[in-house]
Design a protein around this motif. Structure first.
Motif, short mmCIF file in Angstrom:
data_model
loop_
_atom_site.label_atom_id
_atom_site.label_comp_id
_atom_site.label_asym_id
_atom_site.label_seq_id
_atom_site.Cartn_x
_atom_site.Cartn_y
_atom_site.Cartn_z
N LEU A 83 56.96 22.01 38.84
CA LEU A 83 57.24 22.81 39.72
C LEU A 83 58.01 23.03 40.62
O LEU A 83 58.46 23.88 41.26
CB LEU A 83 56.33 23.82 39.48
N ARG A 84 57.84 21.87 41.34
CA ARG A 84 58.30 21.68 42.73
C ARG A 84 57.49 22.72 43.76
O ARG A 84 58.61 23.29 44.41
CB ARG A 84 59.24 21.65 43.32
N PHE A 85 56.44 22.88 43.56
CA PHE A 85 55.94 23.73 44.16
C PHE A 85 55.45 24.14 45.53
O PHE A 85 55.24 22.08 45.99
CB PHE A 85 54.40 24.33 44.09
N LYS A 86 55.34 24.67 46.54
CA LYS A 86 55.09 24.80 47.94
C LYS A 86 54.69 26.18 48.93
O LYS A 86 55.34 27.42 48.54
CB LYS A 86 56.95 24.23 48.40
N GLU A 169 50.54 24.12 39.75
CA GLU A 169 50.85 24.10 38.13
C GLU A 169 51.11 25.46 37.72
O GLU A 169 51.25 24.48 36.48
CB GLU A 169 50.07 22.71 37.49
N GLY A 170 50.84 26.32 38.03
CA GLY A 170 50.88 27.45 36.86
C GLY A 170 50.38 27.68 35.86
O GLY A 170 49.46 27.07 35.57
N ILE A 171 51.47 27.71 34.73
CA ILE A 171 51.35 27.77 33.45
C ILE A 171 51.06 26.21 32.86
O ILE A 171 50.29 26.52 32.11
CB ILE A 171 52.22 28.71 32.59
N LEU A 172 51.46 25.48 33.53
CA LEU A 172 51.36 24.06 32.77
C LEU A 172 49.63 23.66 33.28
O LEU A 172 48.98 23.09 32.38
CB LEU A 172 52.78 23.08 33.49
N SER A 173 49.11 24.33 34.07
CA SER A 173 47.83 23.93 34.81
C SER A 173 47.08 24.73 33.55
O SER A 173 45.86 24.26 32.53
CB SER A 173 47.26 24.25 35.71
N LEU A 174 47.37 26.34 32.78
CA LEU A 174 46.38 26.32 31.48
C LEU A 174 46.96 26.05 30.56
O LEU A 174 45.32 26.26 29.77
CB LEU A 174 46.65 28.19 32.01
N MET A 175 48.03 25.47 30.02
CA MET A 175 47.79 25.03 29.23
C MET A 175 47.23 24.07 28.64
O MET A 175 46.69 23.02 27.55
CB MET A 175 48.82 24.25 28.64
N GLN A 176 46.03 22.86 29.90
CA GLN A 176 45.34 22.28 29.36
C GLN A 176 43.59 22.65 28.92
O GLN A 176 43.23 21.89 28.08
CB GLN A 176 45.10 21.89 30.94
N MET A 177 43.44 24.06 29.15
CA MET A 177 42.79 24.85 28.25
C MET A 177 42.44 23.84 26.81
O MET A 177 41.62 23.57 25.97
CB MET A 177 42.77 25.98 28.46
#
Length: 284
Positions: A83-86, A169-177
């Motif tokens: 997500l190129r998070f900062k 990592e936003g929603i991508l981290s939640l997808m690991q559930m």
């Protein structure tokens, strides 16, 4: 040479590795000063109050596997900073700092070895790596560990320690559930046990997914286990909660976990469980 220099040079200073800074360890719970060697020999548990300090993959693997012998499984390659998070720092800089501090690629490592002669794949989540947060790398590592267990026809044992999902990592981290849940279904279809050891702390989305899906749920003494924090829950339900209601002993008393096992007994207990749950595969 002045008299002051002669006196100073004549004082037998200790080498850096033997200074007071690393000769002693202060217990985070009772404040007792303990010889570092005594503390390490006691598996980083305070001999006075039995406080279990947090430990990472290196220490876990060393005491858990027979003779400390094990093979660390390679960390899966994943896309970093999707997500190129900062925020106050770039996410990539936070990852670099965590890797430099822990010498690990991400917050979860898997290893293959024997526990009292029985095969097992063990995953360890490290709170020292960005609070053990669950991101794409952690999800991929769990899936890789589960599939290695299926290939080896042995149990998968997971030590959890996390503050929850990785916000960068936003929603991508939640997808690991759901991703890890599907992988665990594959393990069960193969007839192999999944054993979870909850360590301090296990919270957030980790608790809401793979941390609570074990065939057997163990915990270390005093481990903080929950989804939201006590203050948040109290503000939501407008009630005062009992002291220690998110600690391992309270959860055992109320049926949420199966047993609380001191670190010194954990290796023997896991060996017993492997023998009970996968006797034929363990013997092979």
């Amino acid at each position: 040479m002045s008299w002051l220099s002669r006196v100073r040079n004549g004082i037998p200073f200790l080498p850096k590795r033997q200074t007071a800074d690393n000769l002693w360890h202060k217990c985070g719970k009772c404040g007792t000063m303990i010889f570092t060697k005594e503390w390490e020999d006691n598996l980083k548990v305070c001999p006075r109050c039995e406080h279990h300090d947090r430990i990472g993959p290196v220490d876990r693997f060393a005491y858990l596997f027979d003779g400390g012998k094990h093979e660390v499984l390679p960390a899966p390659e994943v896309r970093e900073d999707p997500l190129r998070f900062k925020d106050t720092k770039r996410y990539t800089d936070r990852i670099k700092a965590a890797r430099a501090a822990t010498h690990e690629r991400d917050a979860l490592q898997n290893a293959r070895g024997l526990i009292e002669g029985q095969k097992a794949i063990v995953g360890v989540q490290d709170f020292a790596f960005m609070g053990g947060s669950m991101g794409i790398g952690v999800g991929a590592a769990i899936v890789a560990g589960i599939r290695a267990a299926i290939t080896d026809a042995c149990p998968y044992i997971l030590f959890t320690a996390a503050g929850g999902a990785r916000m960068q990592e936003g929603i991508l981290s939640l997808m690991q559930m759901p991703r890890t849940t599907v992988a665990l279904a594959e393990l069960r279809e193969a007839g192999l046990p999944y054993i979870v050891v909850l360590t301090d702390p296990t919270t957030g989305g980790v608790t809401a997914s793979y941390a609570m899906l074990g065939d057997v749920q163990l915990a270390e003494p005093g481990a903080l286990i929950g989804f939201a924090g006590q203050r948040v829950i109290e503000q939501t339900i407008r009630e005062k909660l009992p002291e220690g209601f998110q600690r391992a002993e309270y959860l055992l008393e109320h049926g949420m976990i199966d047993m609380v096992v001191p670190r010194s007994q954990l290796r023997d207990r896991l060996a017993q469980l492997i023998g009970y749950l996968a006797p034929e595969k363990a013997a092979a």
